[in-house]
Design a protein around this motif. Structure first.
Motif, PDB file in Angstrom:
ATOM      1  N   GLN A 198       3.681  -2.584  -0.335  1.00  0.00           N
ATOM      2  CA  GLN A 198       3.329  -1.474  -1.207  1.00  0.00           C
ATOM      3  C   GLN A 198       4.030  -1.670  -2.538  1.00  0.00           C
ATOM      4  OE1 GLN A 198       4.542   2.268   0.467  1.00  0.00           O
ATOM      5  NE2 GLN A 198       6.666   2.064  -0.190  1.00  0.00           N
ATOM      6  N   GLY A 199       3.336  -1.243  -3.595  1.00  0.00           N
ATOM      7  CA  GLY A 199       3.857  -1.408  -4.945  1.00  0.00           C
ATOM      8  C   GLY A 199       2.730  -1.306  -5.938  1.00  0.00           C
ATOM      9  N   GLY A 200       3.073  -0.965  -7.172  1.00  0.00           N
ATOM     10  CA  GLY A 200       2.047  -0.834  -8.194  1.00  0.00           C
ATOM     11  C   GLY A 200       1.045   0.257  -7.886  1.00  0.00           C
ATOM     12  N   GLY A 201       1.475   1.250  -7.119  1.00  0.00           N
ATOM     13  CA  GLY A 201       0.567   2.338  -6.779  1.00  0.00           C
ATOM     14  C   GLY A 201      -0.392   2.015  -5.657  1.00  0.00           C
ATOM     15  N   LYS A 202      -0.178   0.903  -4.964  1.00  0.00           N
ATOM     16  CA  LYS A 202      -1.068   0.495  -3.884  1.00  0.00           C
ATOM     17  C   LYS A 202      -0.274   0.237  -2.614  1.00  0.00           C
ATOM     18  CE  LYS A 202      -4.625  -1.615  -6.820  1.00  0.00           C
ATOM     19  NZ  LYS A 202      -5.432  -2.834  -7.066  1.00  0.00           N
ATOM     20  N   ARG A 203      -0.960   0.290  -1.467  1.00  0.00           N
ATOM     21  CA  ARG A 203      -0.364   0.001  -0.169  1.00  0.00           C
ATOM     22  C   ARG A 203      -1.424  -0.686   0.678  1.00  0.00           C
ATOM     23  NH1 ARG A 203       2.196   4.774   3.438  1.00  0.00           N
ATOM     24  NH2 ARG A 203       3.671   4.743   1.703  1.00  0.00           N
ATOM     25  N   ASP A 204      -1.069  -1.836   1.278  1.00  0.00           N
ATOM     26  CA  ASP A 204      -2.084  -2.584   2.023  1.00  0.00           C
ATOM     27  C   ASP A 204      -1.404  -3.514   3.018  1.00  0.00           C
ATOM     28  OD1 ASP A 204      -4.517  -3.477   2.864  1.00  0.00           O
ATOM     29  OD2 ASP A 204      -5.197  -4.192   0.907  1.00  0.00           O
ATOM     30  N   VAL A 205      -2.232  -4.086   3.898  1.00  0.00           N
ATOM     31  CA  VAL A 205      -1.804  -5.116   4.844  1.00  0.00           C
ATOM     32  C   VAL A 205      -2.679  -6.334   4.601  1.00  0.00           C
ATOM     33  CG1 VAL A 205      -1.573  -5.746   7.257  1.00  0.00           C
ATOM     34  CG2 VAL A 205      -1.095  -3.400   6.541  1.00  0.00           C
ATOM     35  N   SER A 206      -2.055  -7.488   4.320  1.00  0.00           N
ATOM     36  CA  SER A 206      -2.806  -8.683   3.938  1.00  0.00           C
ATOM     37  C   SER A 206      -2.357  -9.880   4.754  1.00  0.00           C
ATOM     38  CB  SER A 206      -2.618  -8.975   2.440  1.00  0.00           C
ATOM     39  OG  SER A 206      -2.974  -7.859   1.657  1.00  0.00           O
ATOM     40  N   VAL A 229       0.470 -14.223  -0.474  1.00  0.00           N
ATOM     41  CA  VAL A 229      -0.312 -13.231   0.252  1.00  0.00           C
ATOM     42  C   VAL A 229      -1.765 -13.302  -0.206  1.00  0.00           C
ATOM     43  CG1 VAL A 229      -0.538 -10.785   0.808  1.00  0.00           C
ATOM     44  CG2 VAL A 229       1.718 -11.756   0.390  1.00  0.00           C
ATOM     45  N   ALA A 230      -2.683 -13.334   0.732  1.00  0.00           N
ATOM     46  CA  ALA A 230      -4.110 -13.421   0.405  1.00  0.00           C
ATOM     47  C   ALA A 230      -4.638 -12.022   0.088  1.00  0.00           C
ATOM     48  CB  ALA A 230      -4.885 -14.025   1.574  1.00  0.00           C
ATOM     49  N   MET A 248      -1.735 -13.744  -4.286  1.00  0.00           N
ATOM     50  CA  MET A 248      -0.624 -13.635  -5.222  1.00  0.00           C
ATOM     51  C   MET A 248       0.646 -14.222  -4.605  1.00  0.00           C
ATOM     52  SD  MET A 248      -0.056  -9.486  -5.089  1.00  0.00           S
ATOM     53  CE  MET A 248       0.197  -8.612  -3.528  1.00  0.00           C
ATOM     54  N   GLY A 249       1.396 -14.922  -5.449  1.00  0.00           N
ATOM     55  CA  GLY A 249       2.682 -15.458  -5.037  1.00  0.00           C
ATOM     56  C   GLY A 249       3.758 -14.408  -5.239  1.00  0.00           C
TER      57      GLY A 249
END
Length: 644
Positions: A40-48, A60-61, A98-99
């Motif tokens: 989570q960060g930049g106003g977003k939250r996800d699982v990748s 992370v893809a 993103m790296g």
């Protein structure tokens, strides 16, 4: 077990930060299939999905990467438990991922990550390594992006770019540092780095070429918009030639840094996407640097090369690869001399008196350069003539027998004209009764003399030499193949040309075909090649202004041909006195030659024809408003000029 979204809240505690100098050297490992990272960060939250892992970070893809510099909180599972970390986005590419660089991590989390990576390293070492026969083969797939984990992966990537003669930019991301290698037709022509230690000023300061005071004075000028090289030249610290020499050393240092620390992520931007090759190219001796890197690398799979009983090798049929101007060691020359036709690599190494590791490394180096290639098991063992790879000749003069550079250039053009008007026999300097061995000897002699690598300092020749080598290779492959040669002889006989010397008619080589080839060369910025074809156009249609104008533009791009460009422009405006485009290009040439008083009448002529021609009016106003001469930008200024 709580889901990742619920576990993304940070747990405070002791933190350990790793310096970027350490992170750039961390080994990277492919994440297990199905492994995911919650973030989570930049106003977003996800699982990748996780792609690559190291002690320094993770790739992370994600379809839409967050901007570089975005702070993140990460959580992921490893066999010994969960790992949490604070991180920051370092780079990304839409559609790829993103790296992410680790910034803070608890000691116990770091220990669990370290054990996990040790397990991955052990597993990946035991996996079956790809057969050596496929290490340096072209798969036909376009280059895009990927992860480089070892010297071997880097060497295979560079081999692919060179062998396929690709044009574009190779961007390599080492943690916070980015380095870029620029290729034109497979040749390395420029390099850049974001690492301060690779900068021109720092390098000259370390070498004692600048005092601290001179360095600070030049750095102050850089703050005004100048490039460092231009600044020290204007300060009188170095001459133009000395600055260019230092730039050459800088580019070599950047390239060597890439070869020494290969663990990174890469992106390749083809010239088809955008114009990525710099306007000013300084050739970098990639072959020499690759050889040195292969000799230093300690992680190459040499044991697989020495023990593979399926690998068969032969000398490259491509003269551009086979006759590179590189300084080979005795062990490498010994292997080349021992190869006659297709031979088992294991047998080749066993019958030589070289130590096992030395022989395998020498063969590996020759395969990286493309001098030796892998061949199918079914390939025959036809013996080639004993033609040794020559040692590099002295720079400046093409060969000891060449009277001058001008004569050598004339010899190139003479052979290209012969390729157009004569036969394959004429081009290779043999007769219809010459046996294949004599044809090969003649071809090898010509390839050794006209290989583009031997004339890297003469950029105006490269296009012509590449064109010539292509034609020589086509002629050679036709005449040494029994079936192809018989078919070619039948074609000559049917055309009534088996007297060997009768040229092609104009109907066989039309102006449109020549113009199409010239435009193709221009699209690739190959002015030498375009000049060749446009001269043919003018020869076939001498009274067409358009062909002379285009030829003049190509000639103007090469400084030593500018006087001829003037003559062609003058003839073009005589044939078509109302073409404002030709007048404008002619005037631009005079300005580039620092002859503004000659450009003024041409701009006035344009305004007589078209009073609304804005560009001509602006140029005329500027020139007539300055009593002094307009100075053409120097090579150094163009090289180091900062674009607005």
């Amino acid at each position: 077990m709580l889901d990742f979204a619920a576990r993304l809240f940070w747990r405070k505690g002791l933190t350990i930060e790793t310096s970027w100098q350490e992170r750039r050297r961390h080994a990277r490992f492919k994440a297990p299939k199905g492994m995911v990272v919650g973030w989570q960060g930049g106003g977003k939250r996800d699982v990748s999905a996780a792609d690559m892992f190291s002690m320094g970070g993770v790739f992370v893809a994600v379809a839409q990467p967050l901007p570089p510099g975005t702070g993140l909180e990460l959580i992921f599972d490893v066999p010994s438990g969960e790992v949490r970390a604070r991180a920051v986005v370092r780079h990304g590419r839409p559609g790829q991922g993103m790296g992410v660089q680790f910034v803070h991590m608890r000691a116990d989390d770091r220990a669990r990550l370290n054990r996990f990576l040790q397990q991955l390293e052990a597993e990946q070492r035991t996996r079956t390594i790809v057969a050596p026969a496929s290490w340096f083969t072209l798969d036909g797939q376009p280059l895009d992006s990927g992860e480089i984990e070892s010297h071997h992966a880097l060497f295979a990537l560079l081999h692919r770019i060179y062998s396929a003669r690709l044009t574009g930019k190779l961007q390599l991301v080492f943690g916070r540092v980015e380095r870029q290698l620029f290729f034109d037709g497979g040749q390395l022509v420029f390099a850049a780095s974001s690492d301060r230690q690779d900068s021109l000023g720092e390098m000259m300061l370390r070498a004692g070429a600048l005092t601290q005071r001179e360095f600070e004075e030049a750095a102050a000028l850089v703050q005004t918009g100048q490039r460092f090289g231009s600044a020290i030249a204007e300060m009188g610290v170095c001459s133009v030639e000395e600055v260019v020499g230092w730039v050459q050393r800088q580019l070599t240092q950047v390239t060597s840094s890439v070869l020494d620390y290969p663990a990174c992520r890469y992106y390749f931007f083809s010239s088809l996407e955008k114009n990525v090759v710099p306007e000013i190219a300084i050739p970098v001796p990639l072959g020499k640097l690759l050889l040195e890197a292969v000799r230093r690398a300690n992680d190459l799979p040499l044991e697989h090369l020495a023990e593979d009983g399926e690998l068969r090798v032969a000398l490259s049929p491509d003269p551009l690869l086979r006759y590179q101007a590189v300084e080979l060691e005795e062990s490498e020359r010994q292997l080349i001399d021992a190869i006659s036709g297709a031979v088992s690599a294991k047998e080749l190494l066993s019958r030589n008196k070289l130590p096992k590791d030395k022989g395998a490394r020498s063969l590996y180096a020759l395969m990286v350069l493309g001098i030796v290639v892998s061949v199918p098991q079914s390939a025959g063992a036809e013996k080639e003539p004993d033609v040794a790879i020559p040692a590099p000749e002295a720079k400046g003069v093409p060969s000891e027998k060449a009277a001058s550079v001008i004569q050598f250039a004339a010899e190139i053009r003479k052979l290209l004209e012969l390729a157009e008007t004569g036969t394959y026999y004429d081009l290779l300097g043999v007769t219809a009764s010459s046996p294949p061995g004599e044809v090969k000897q003649s071809f090898h002699r010509l390839a050794q003399k006209f290989h583009p690598d031997r004339h890297m300092g003469k950029s105006e020749w490269i296009g012509l030499l590449q064109d010539l080598m292509g034609r020589l290779t086509t002629a050679y492959r036709t005449l040494v193949d029994q079936e192809k040669r018989a078919s070619y002889d039948q074609q000559l006989a049917a055309a009534g040309a088996f007297t060997l010397g009768q040229g092609k008619t104009e109907s066989q080589e039309t102006v449109d075909e020549c113009l199409a080839r010239a435009k193709q060369c221009l699209r690739g910025h190959n002015f030498a090649g375009s000049i060749l074809w446009l001269r043919k156009c003018v020869e076939l249609e001498p009274d067409v202004a358009r062909y002379r104008a285009i030829l003049a533009r190509s000639l103007a791009a090469v400084p030593q041909y500018r006087q001829e460009a003037i003559s062609q422009f003058e003839r073009a405006v005589e044939l078509d006195a109302w073409n404002t485009s030709t007048y404008f290009q002619f005037a631009e040439l005079y300005e580039a030659m620092r002859l503004p008083w000659r450009a003024v009448p041409l701009y006035r002529k344009i305004l007589e024809i078209d009073p609304e021609h804005r560009k001509a009016r602006d140029r005329l106003s500027e020139l007539e408003g300055k009593p002094e001469e307009r100075e053409e930008k120097s090579f150094v200024s163009r090289l180091f000029h900062r674009k607005p």
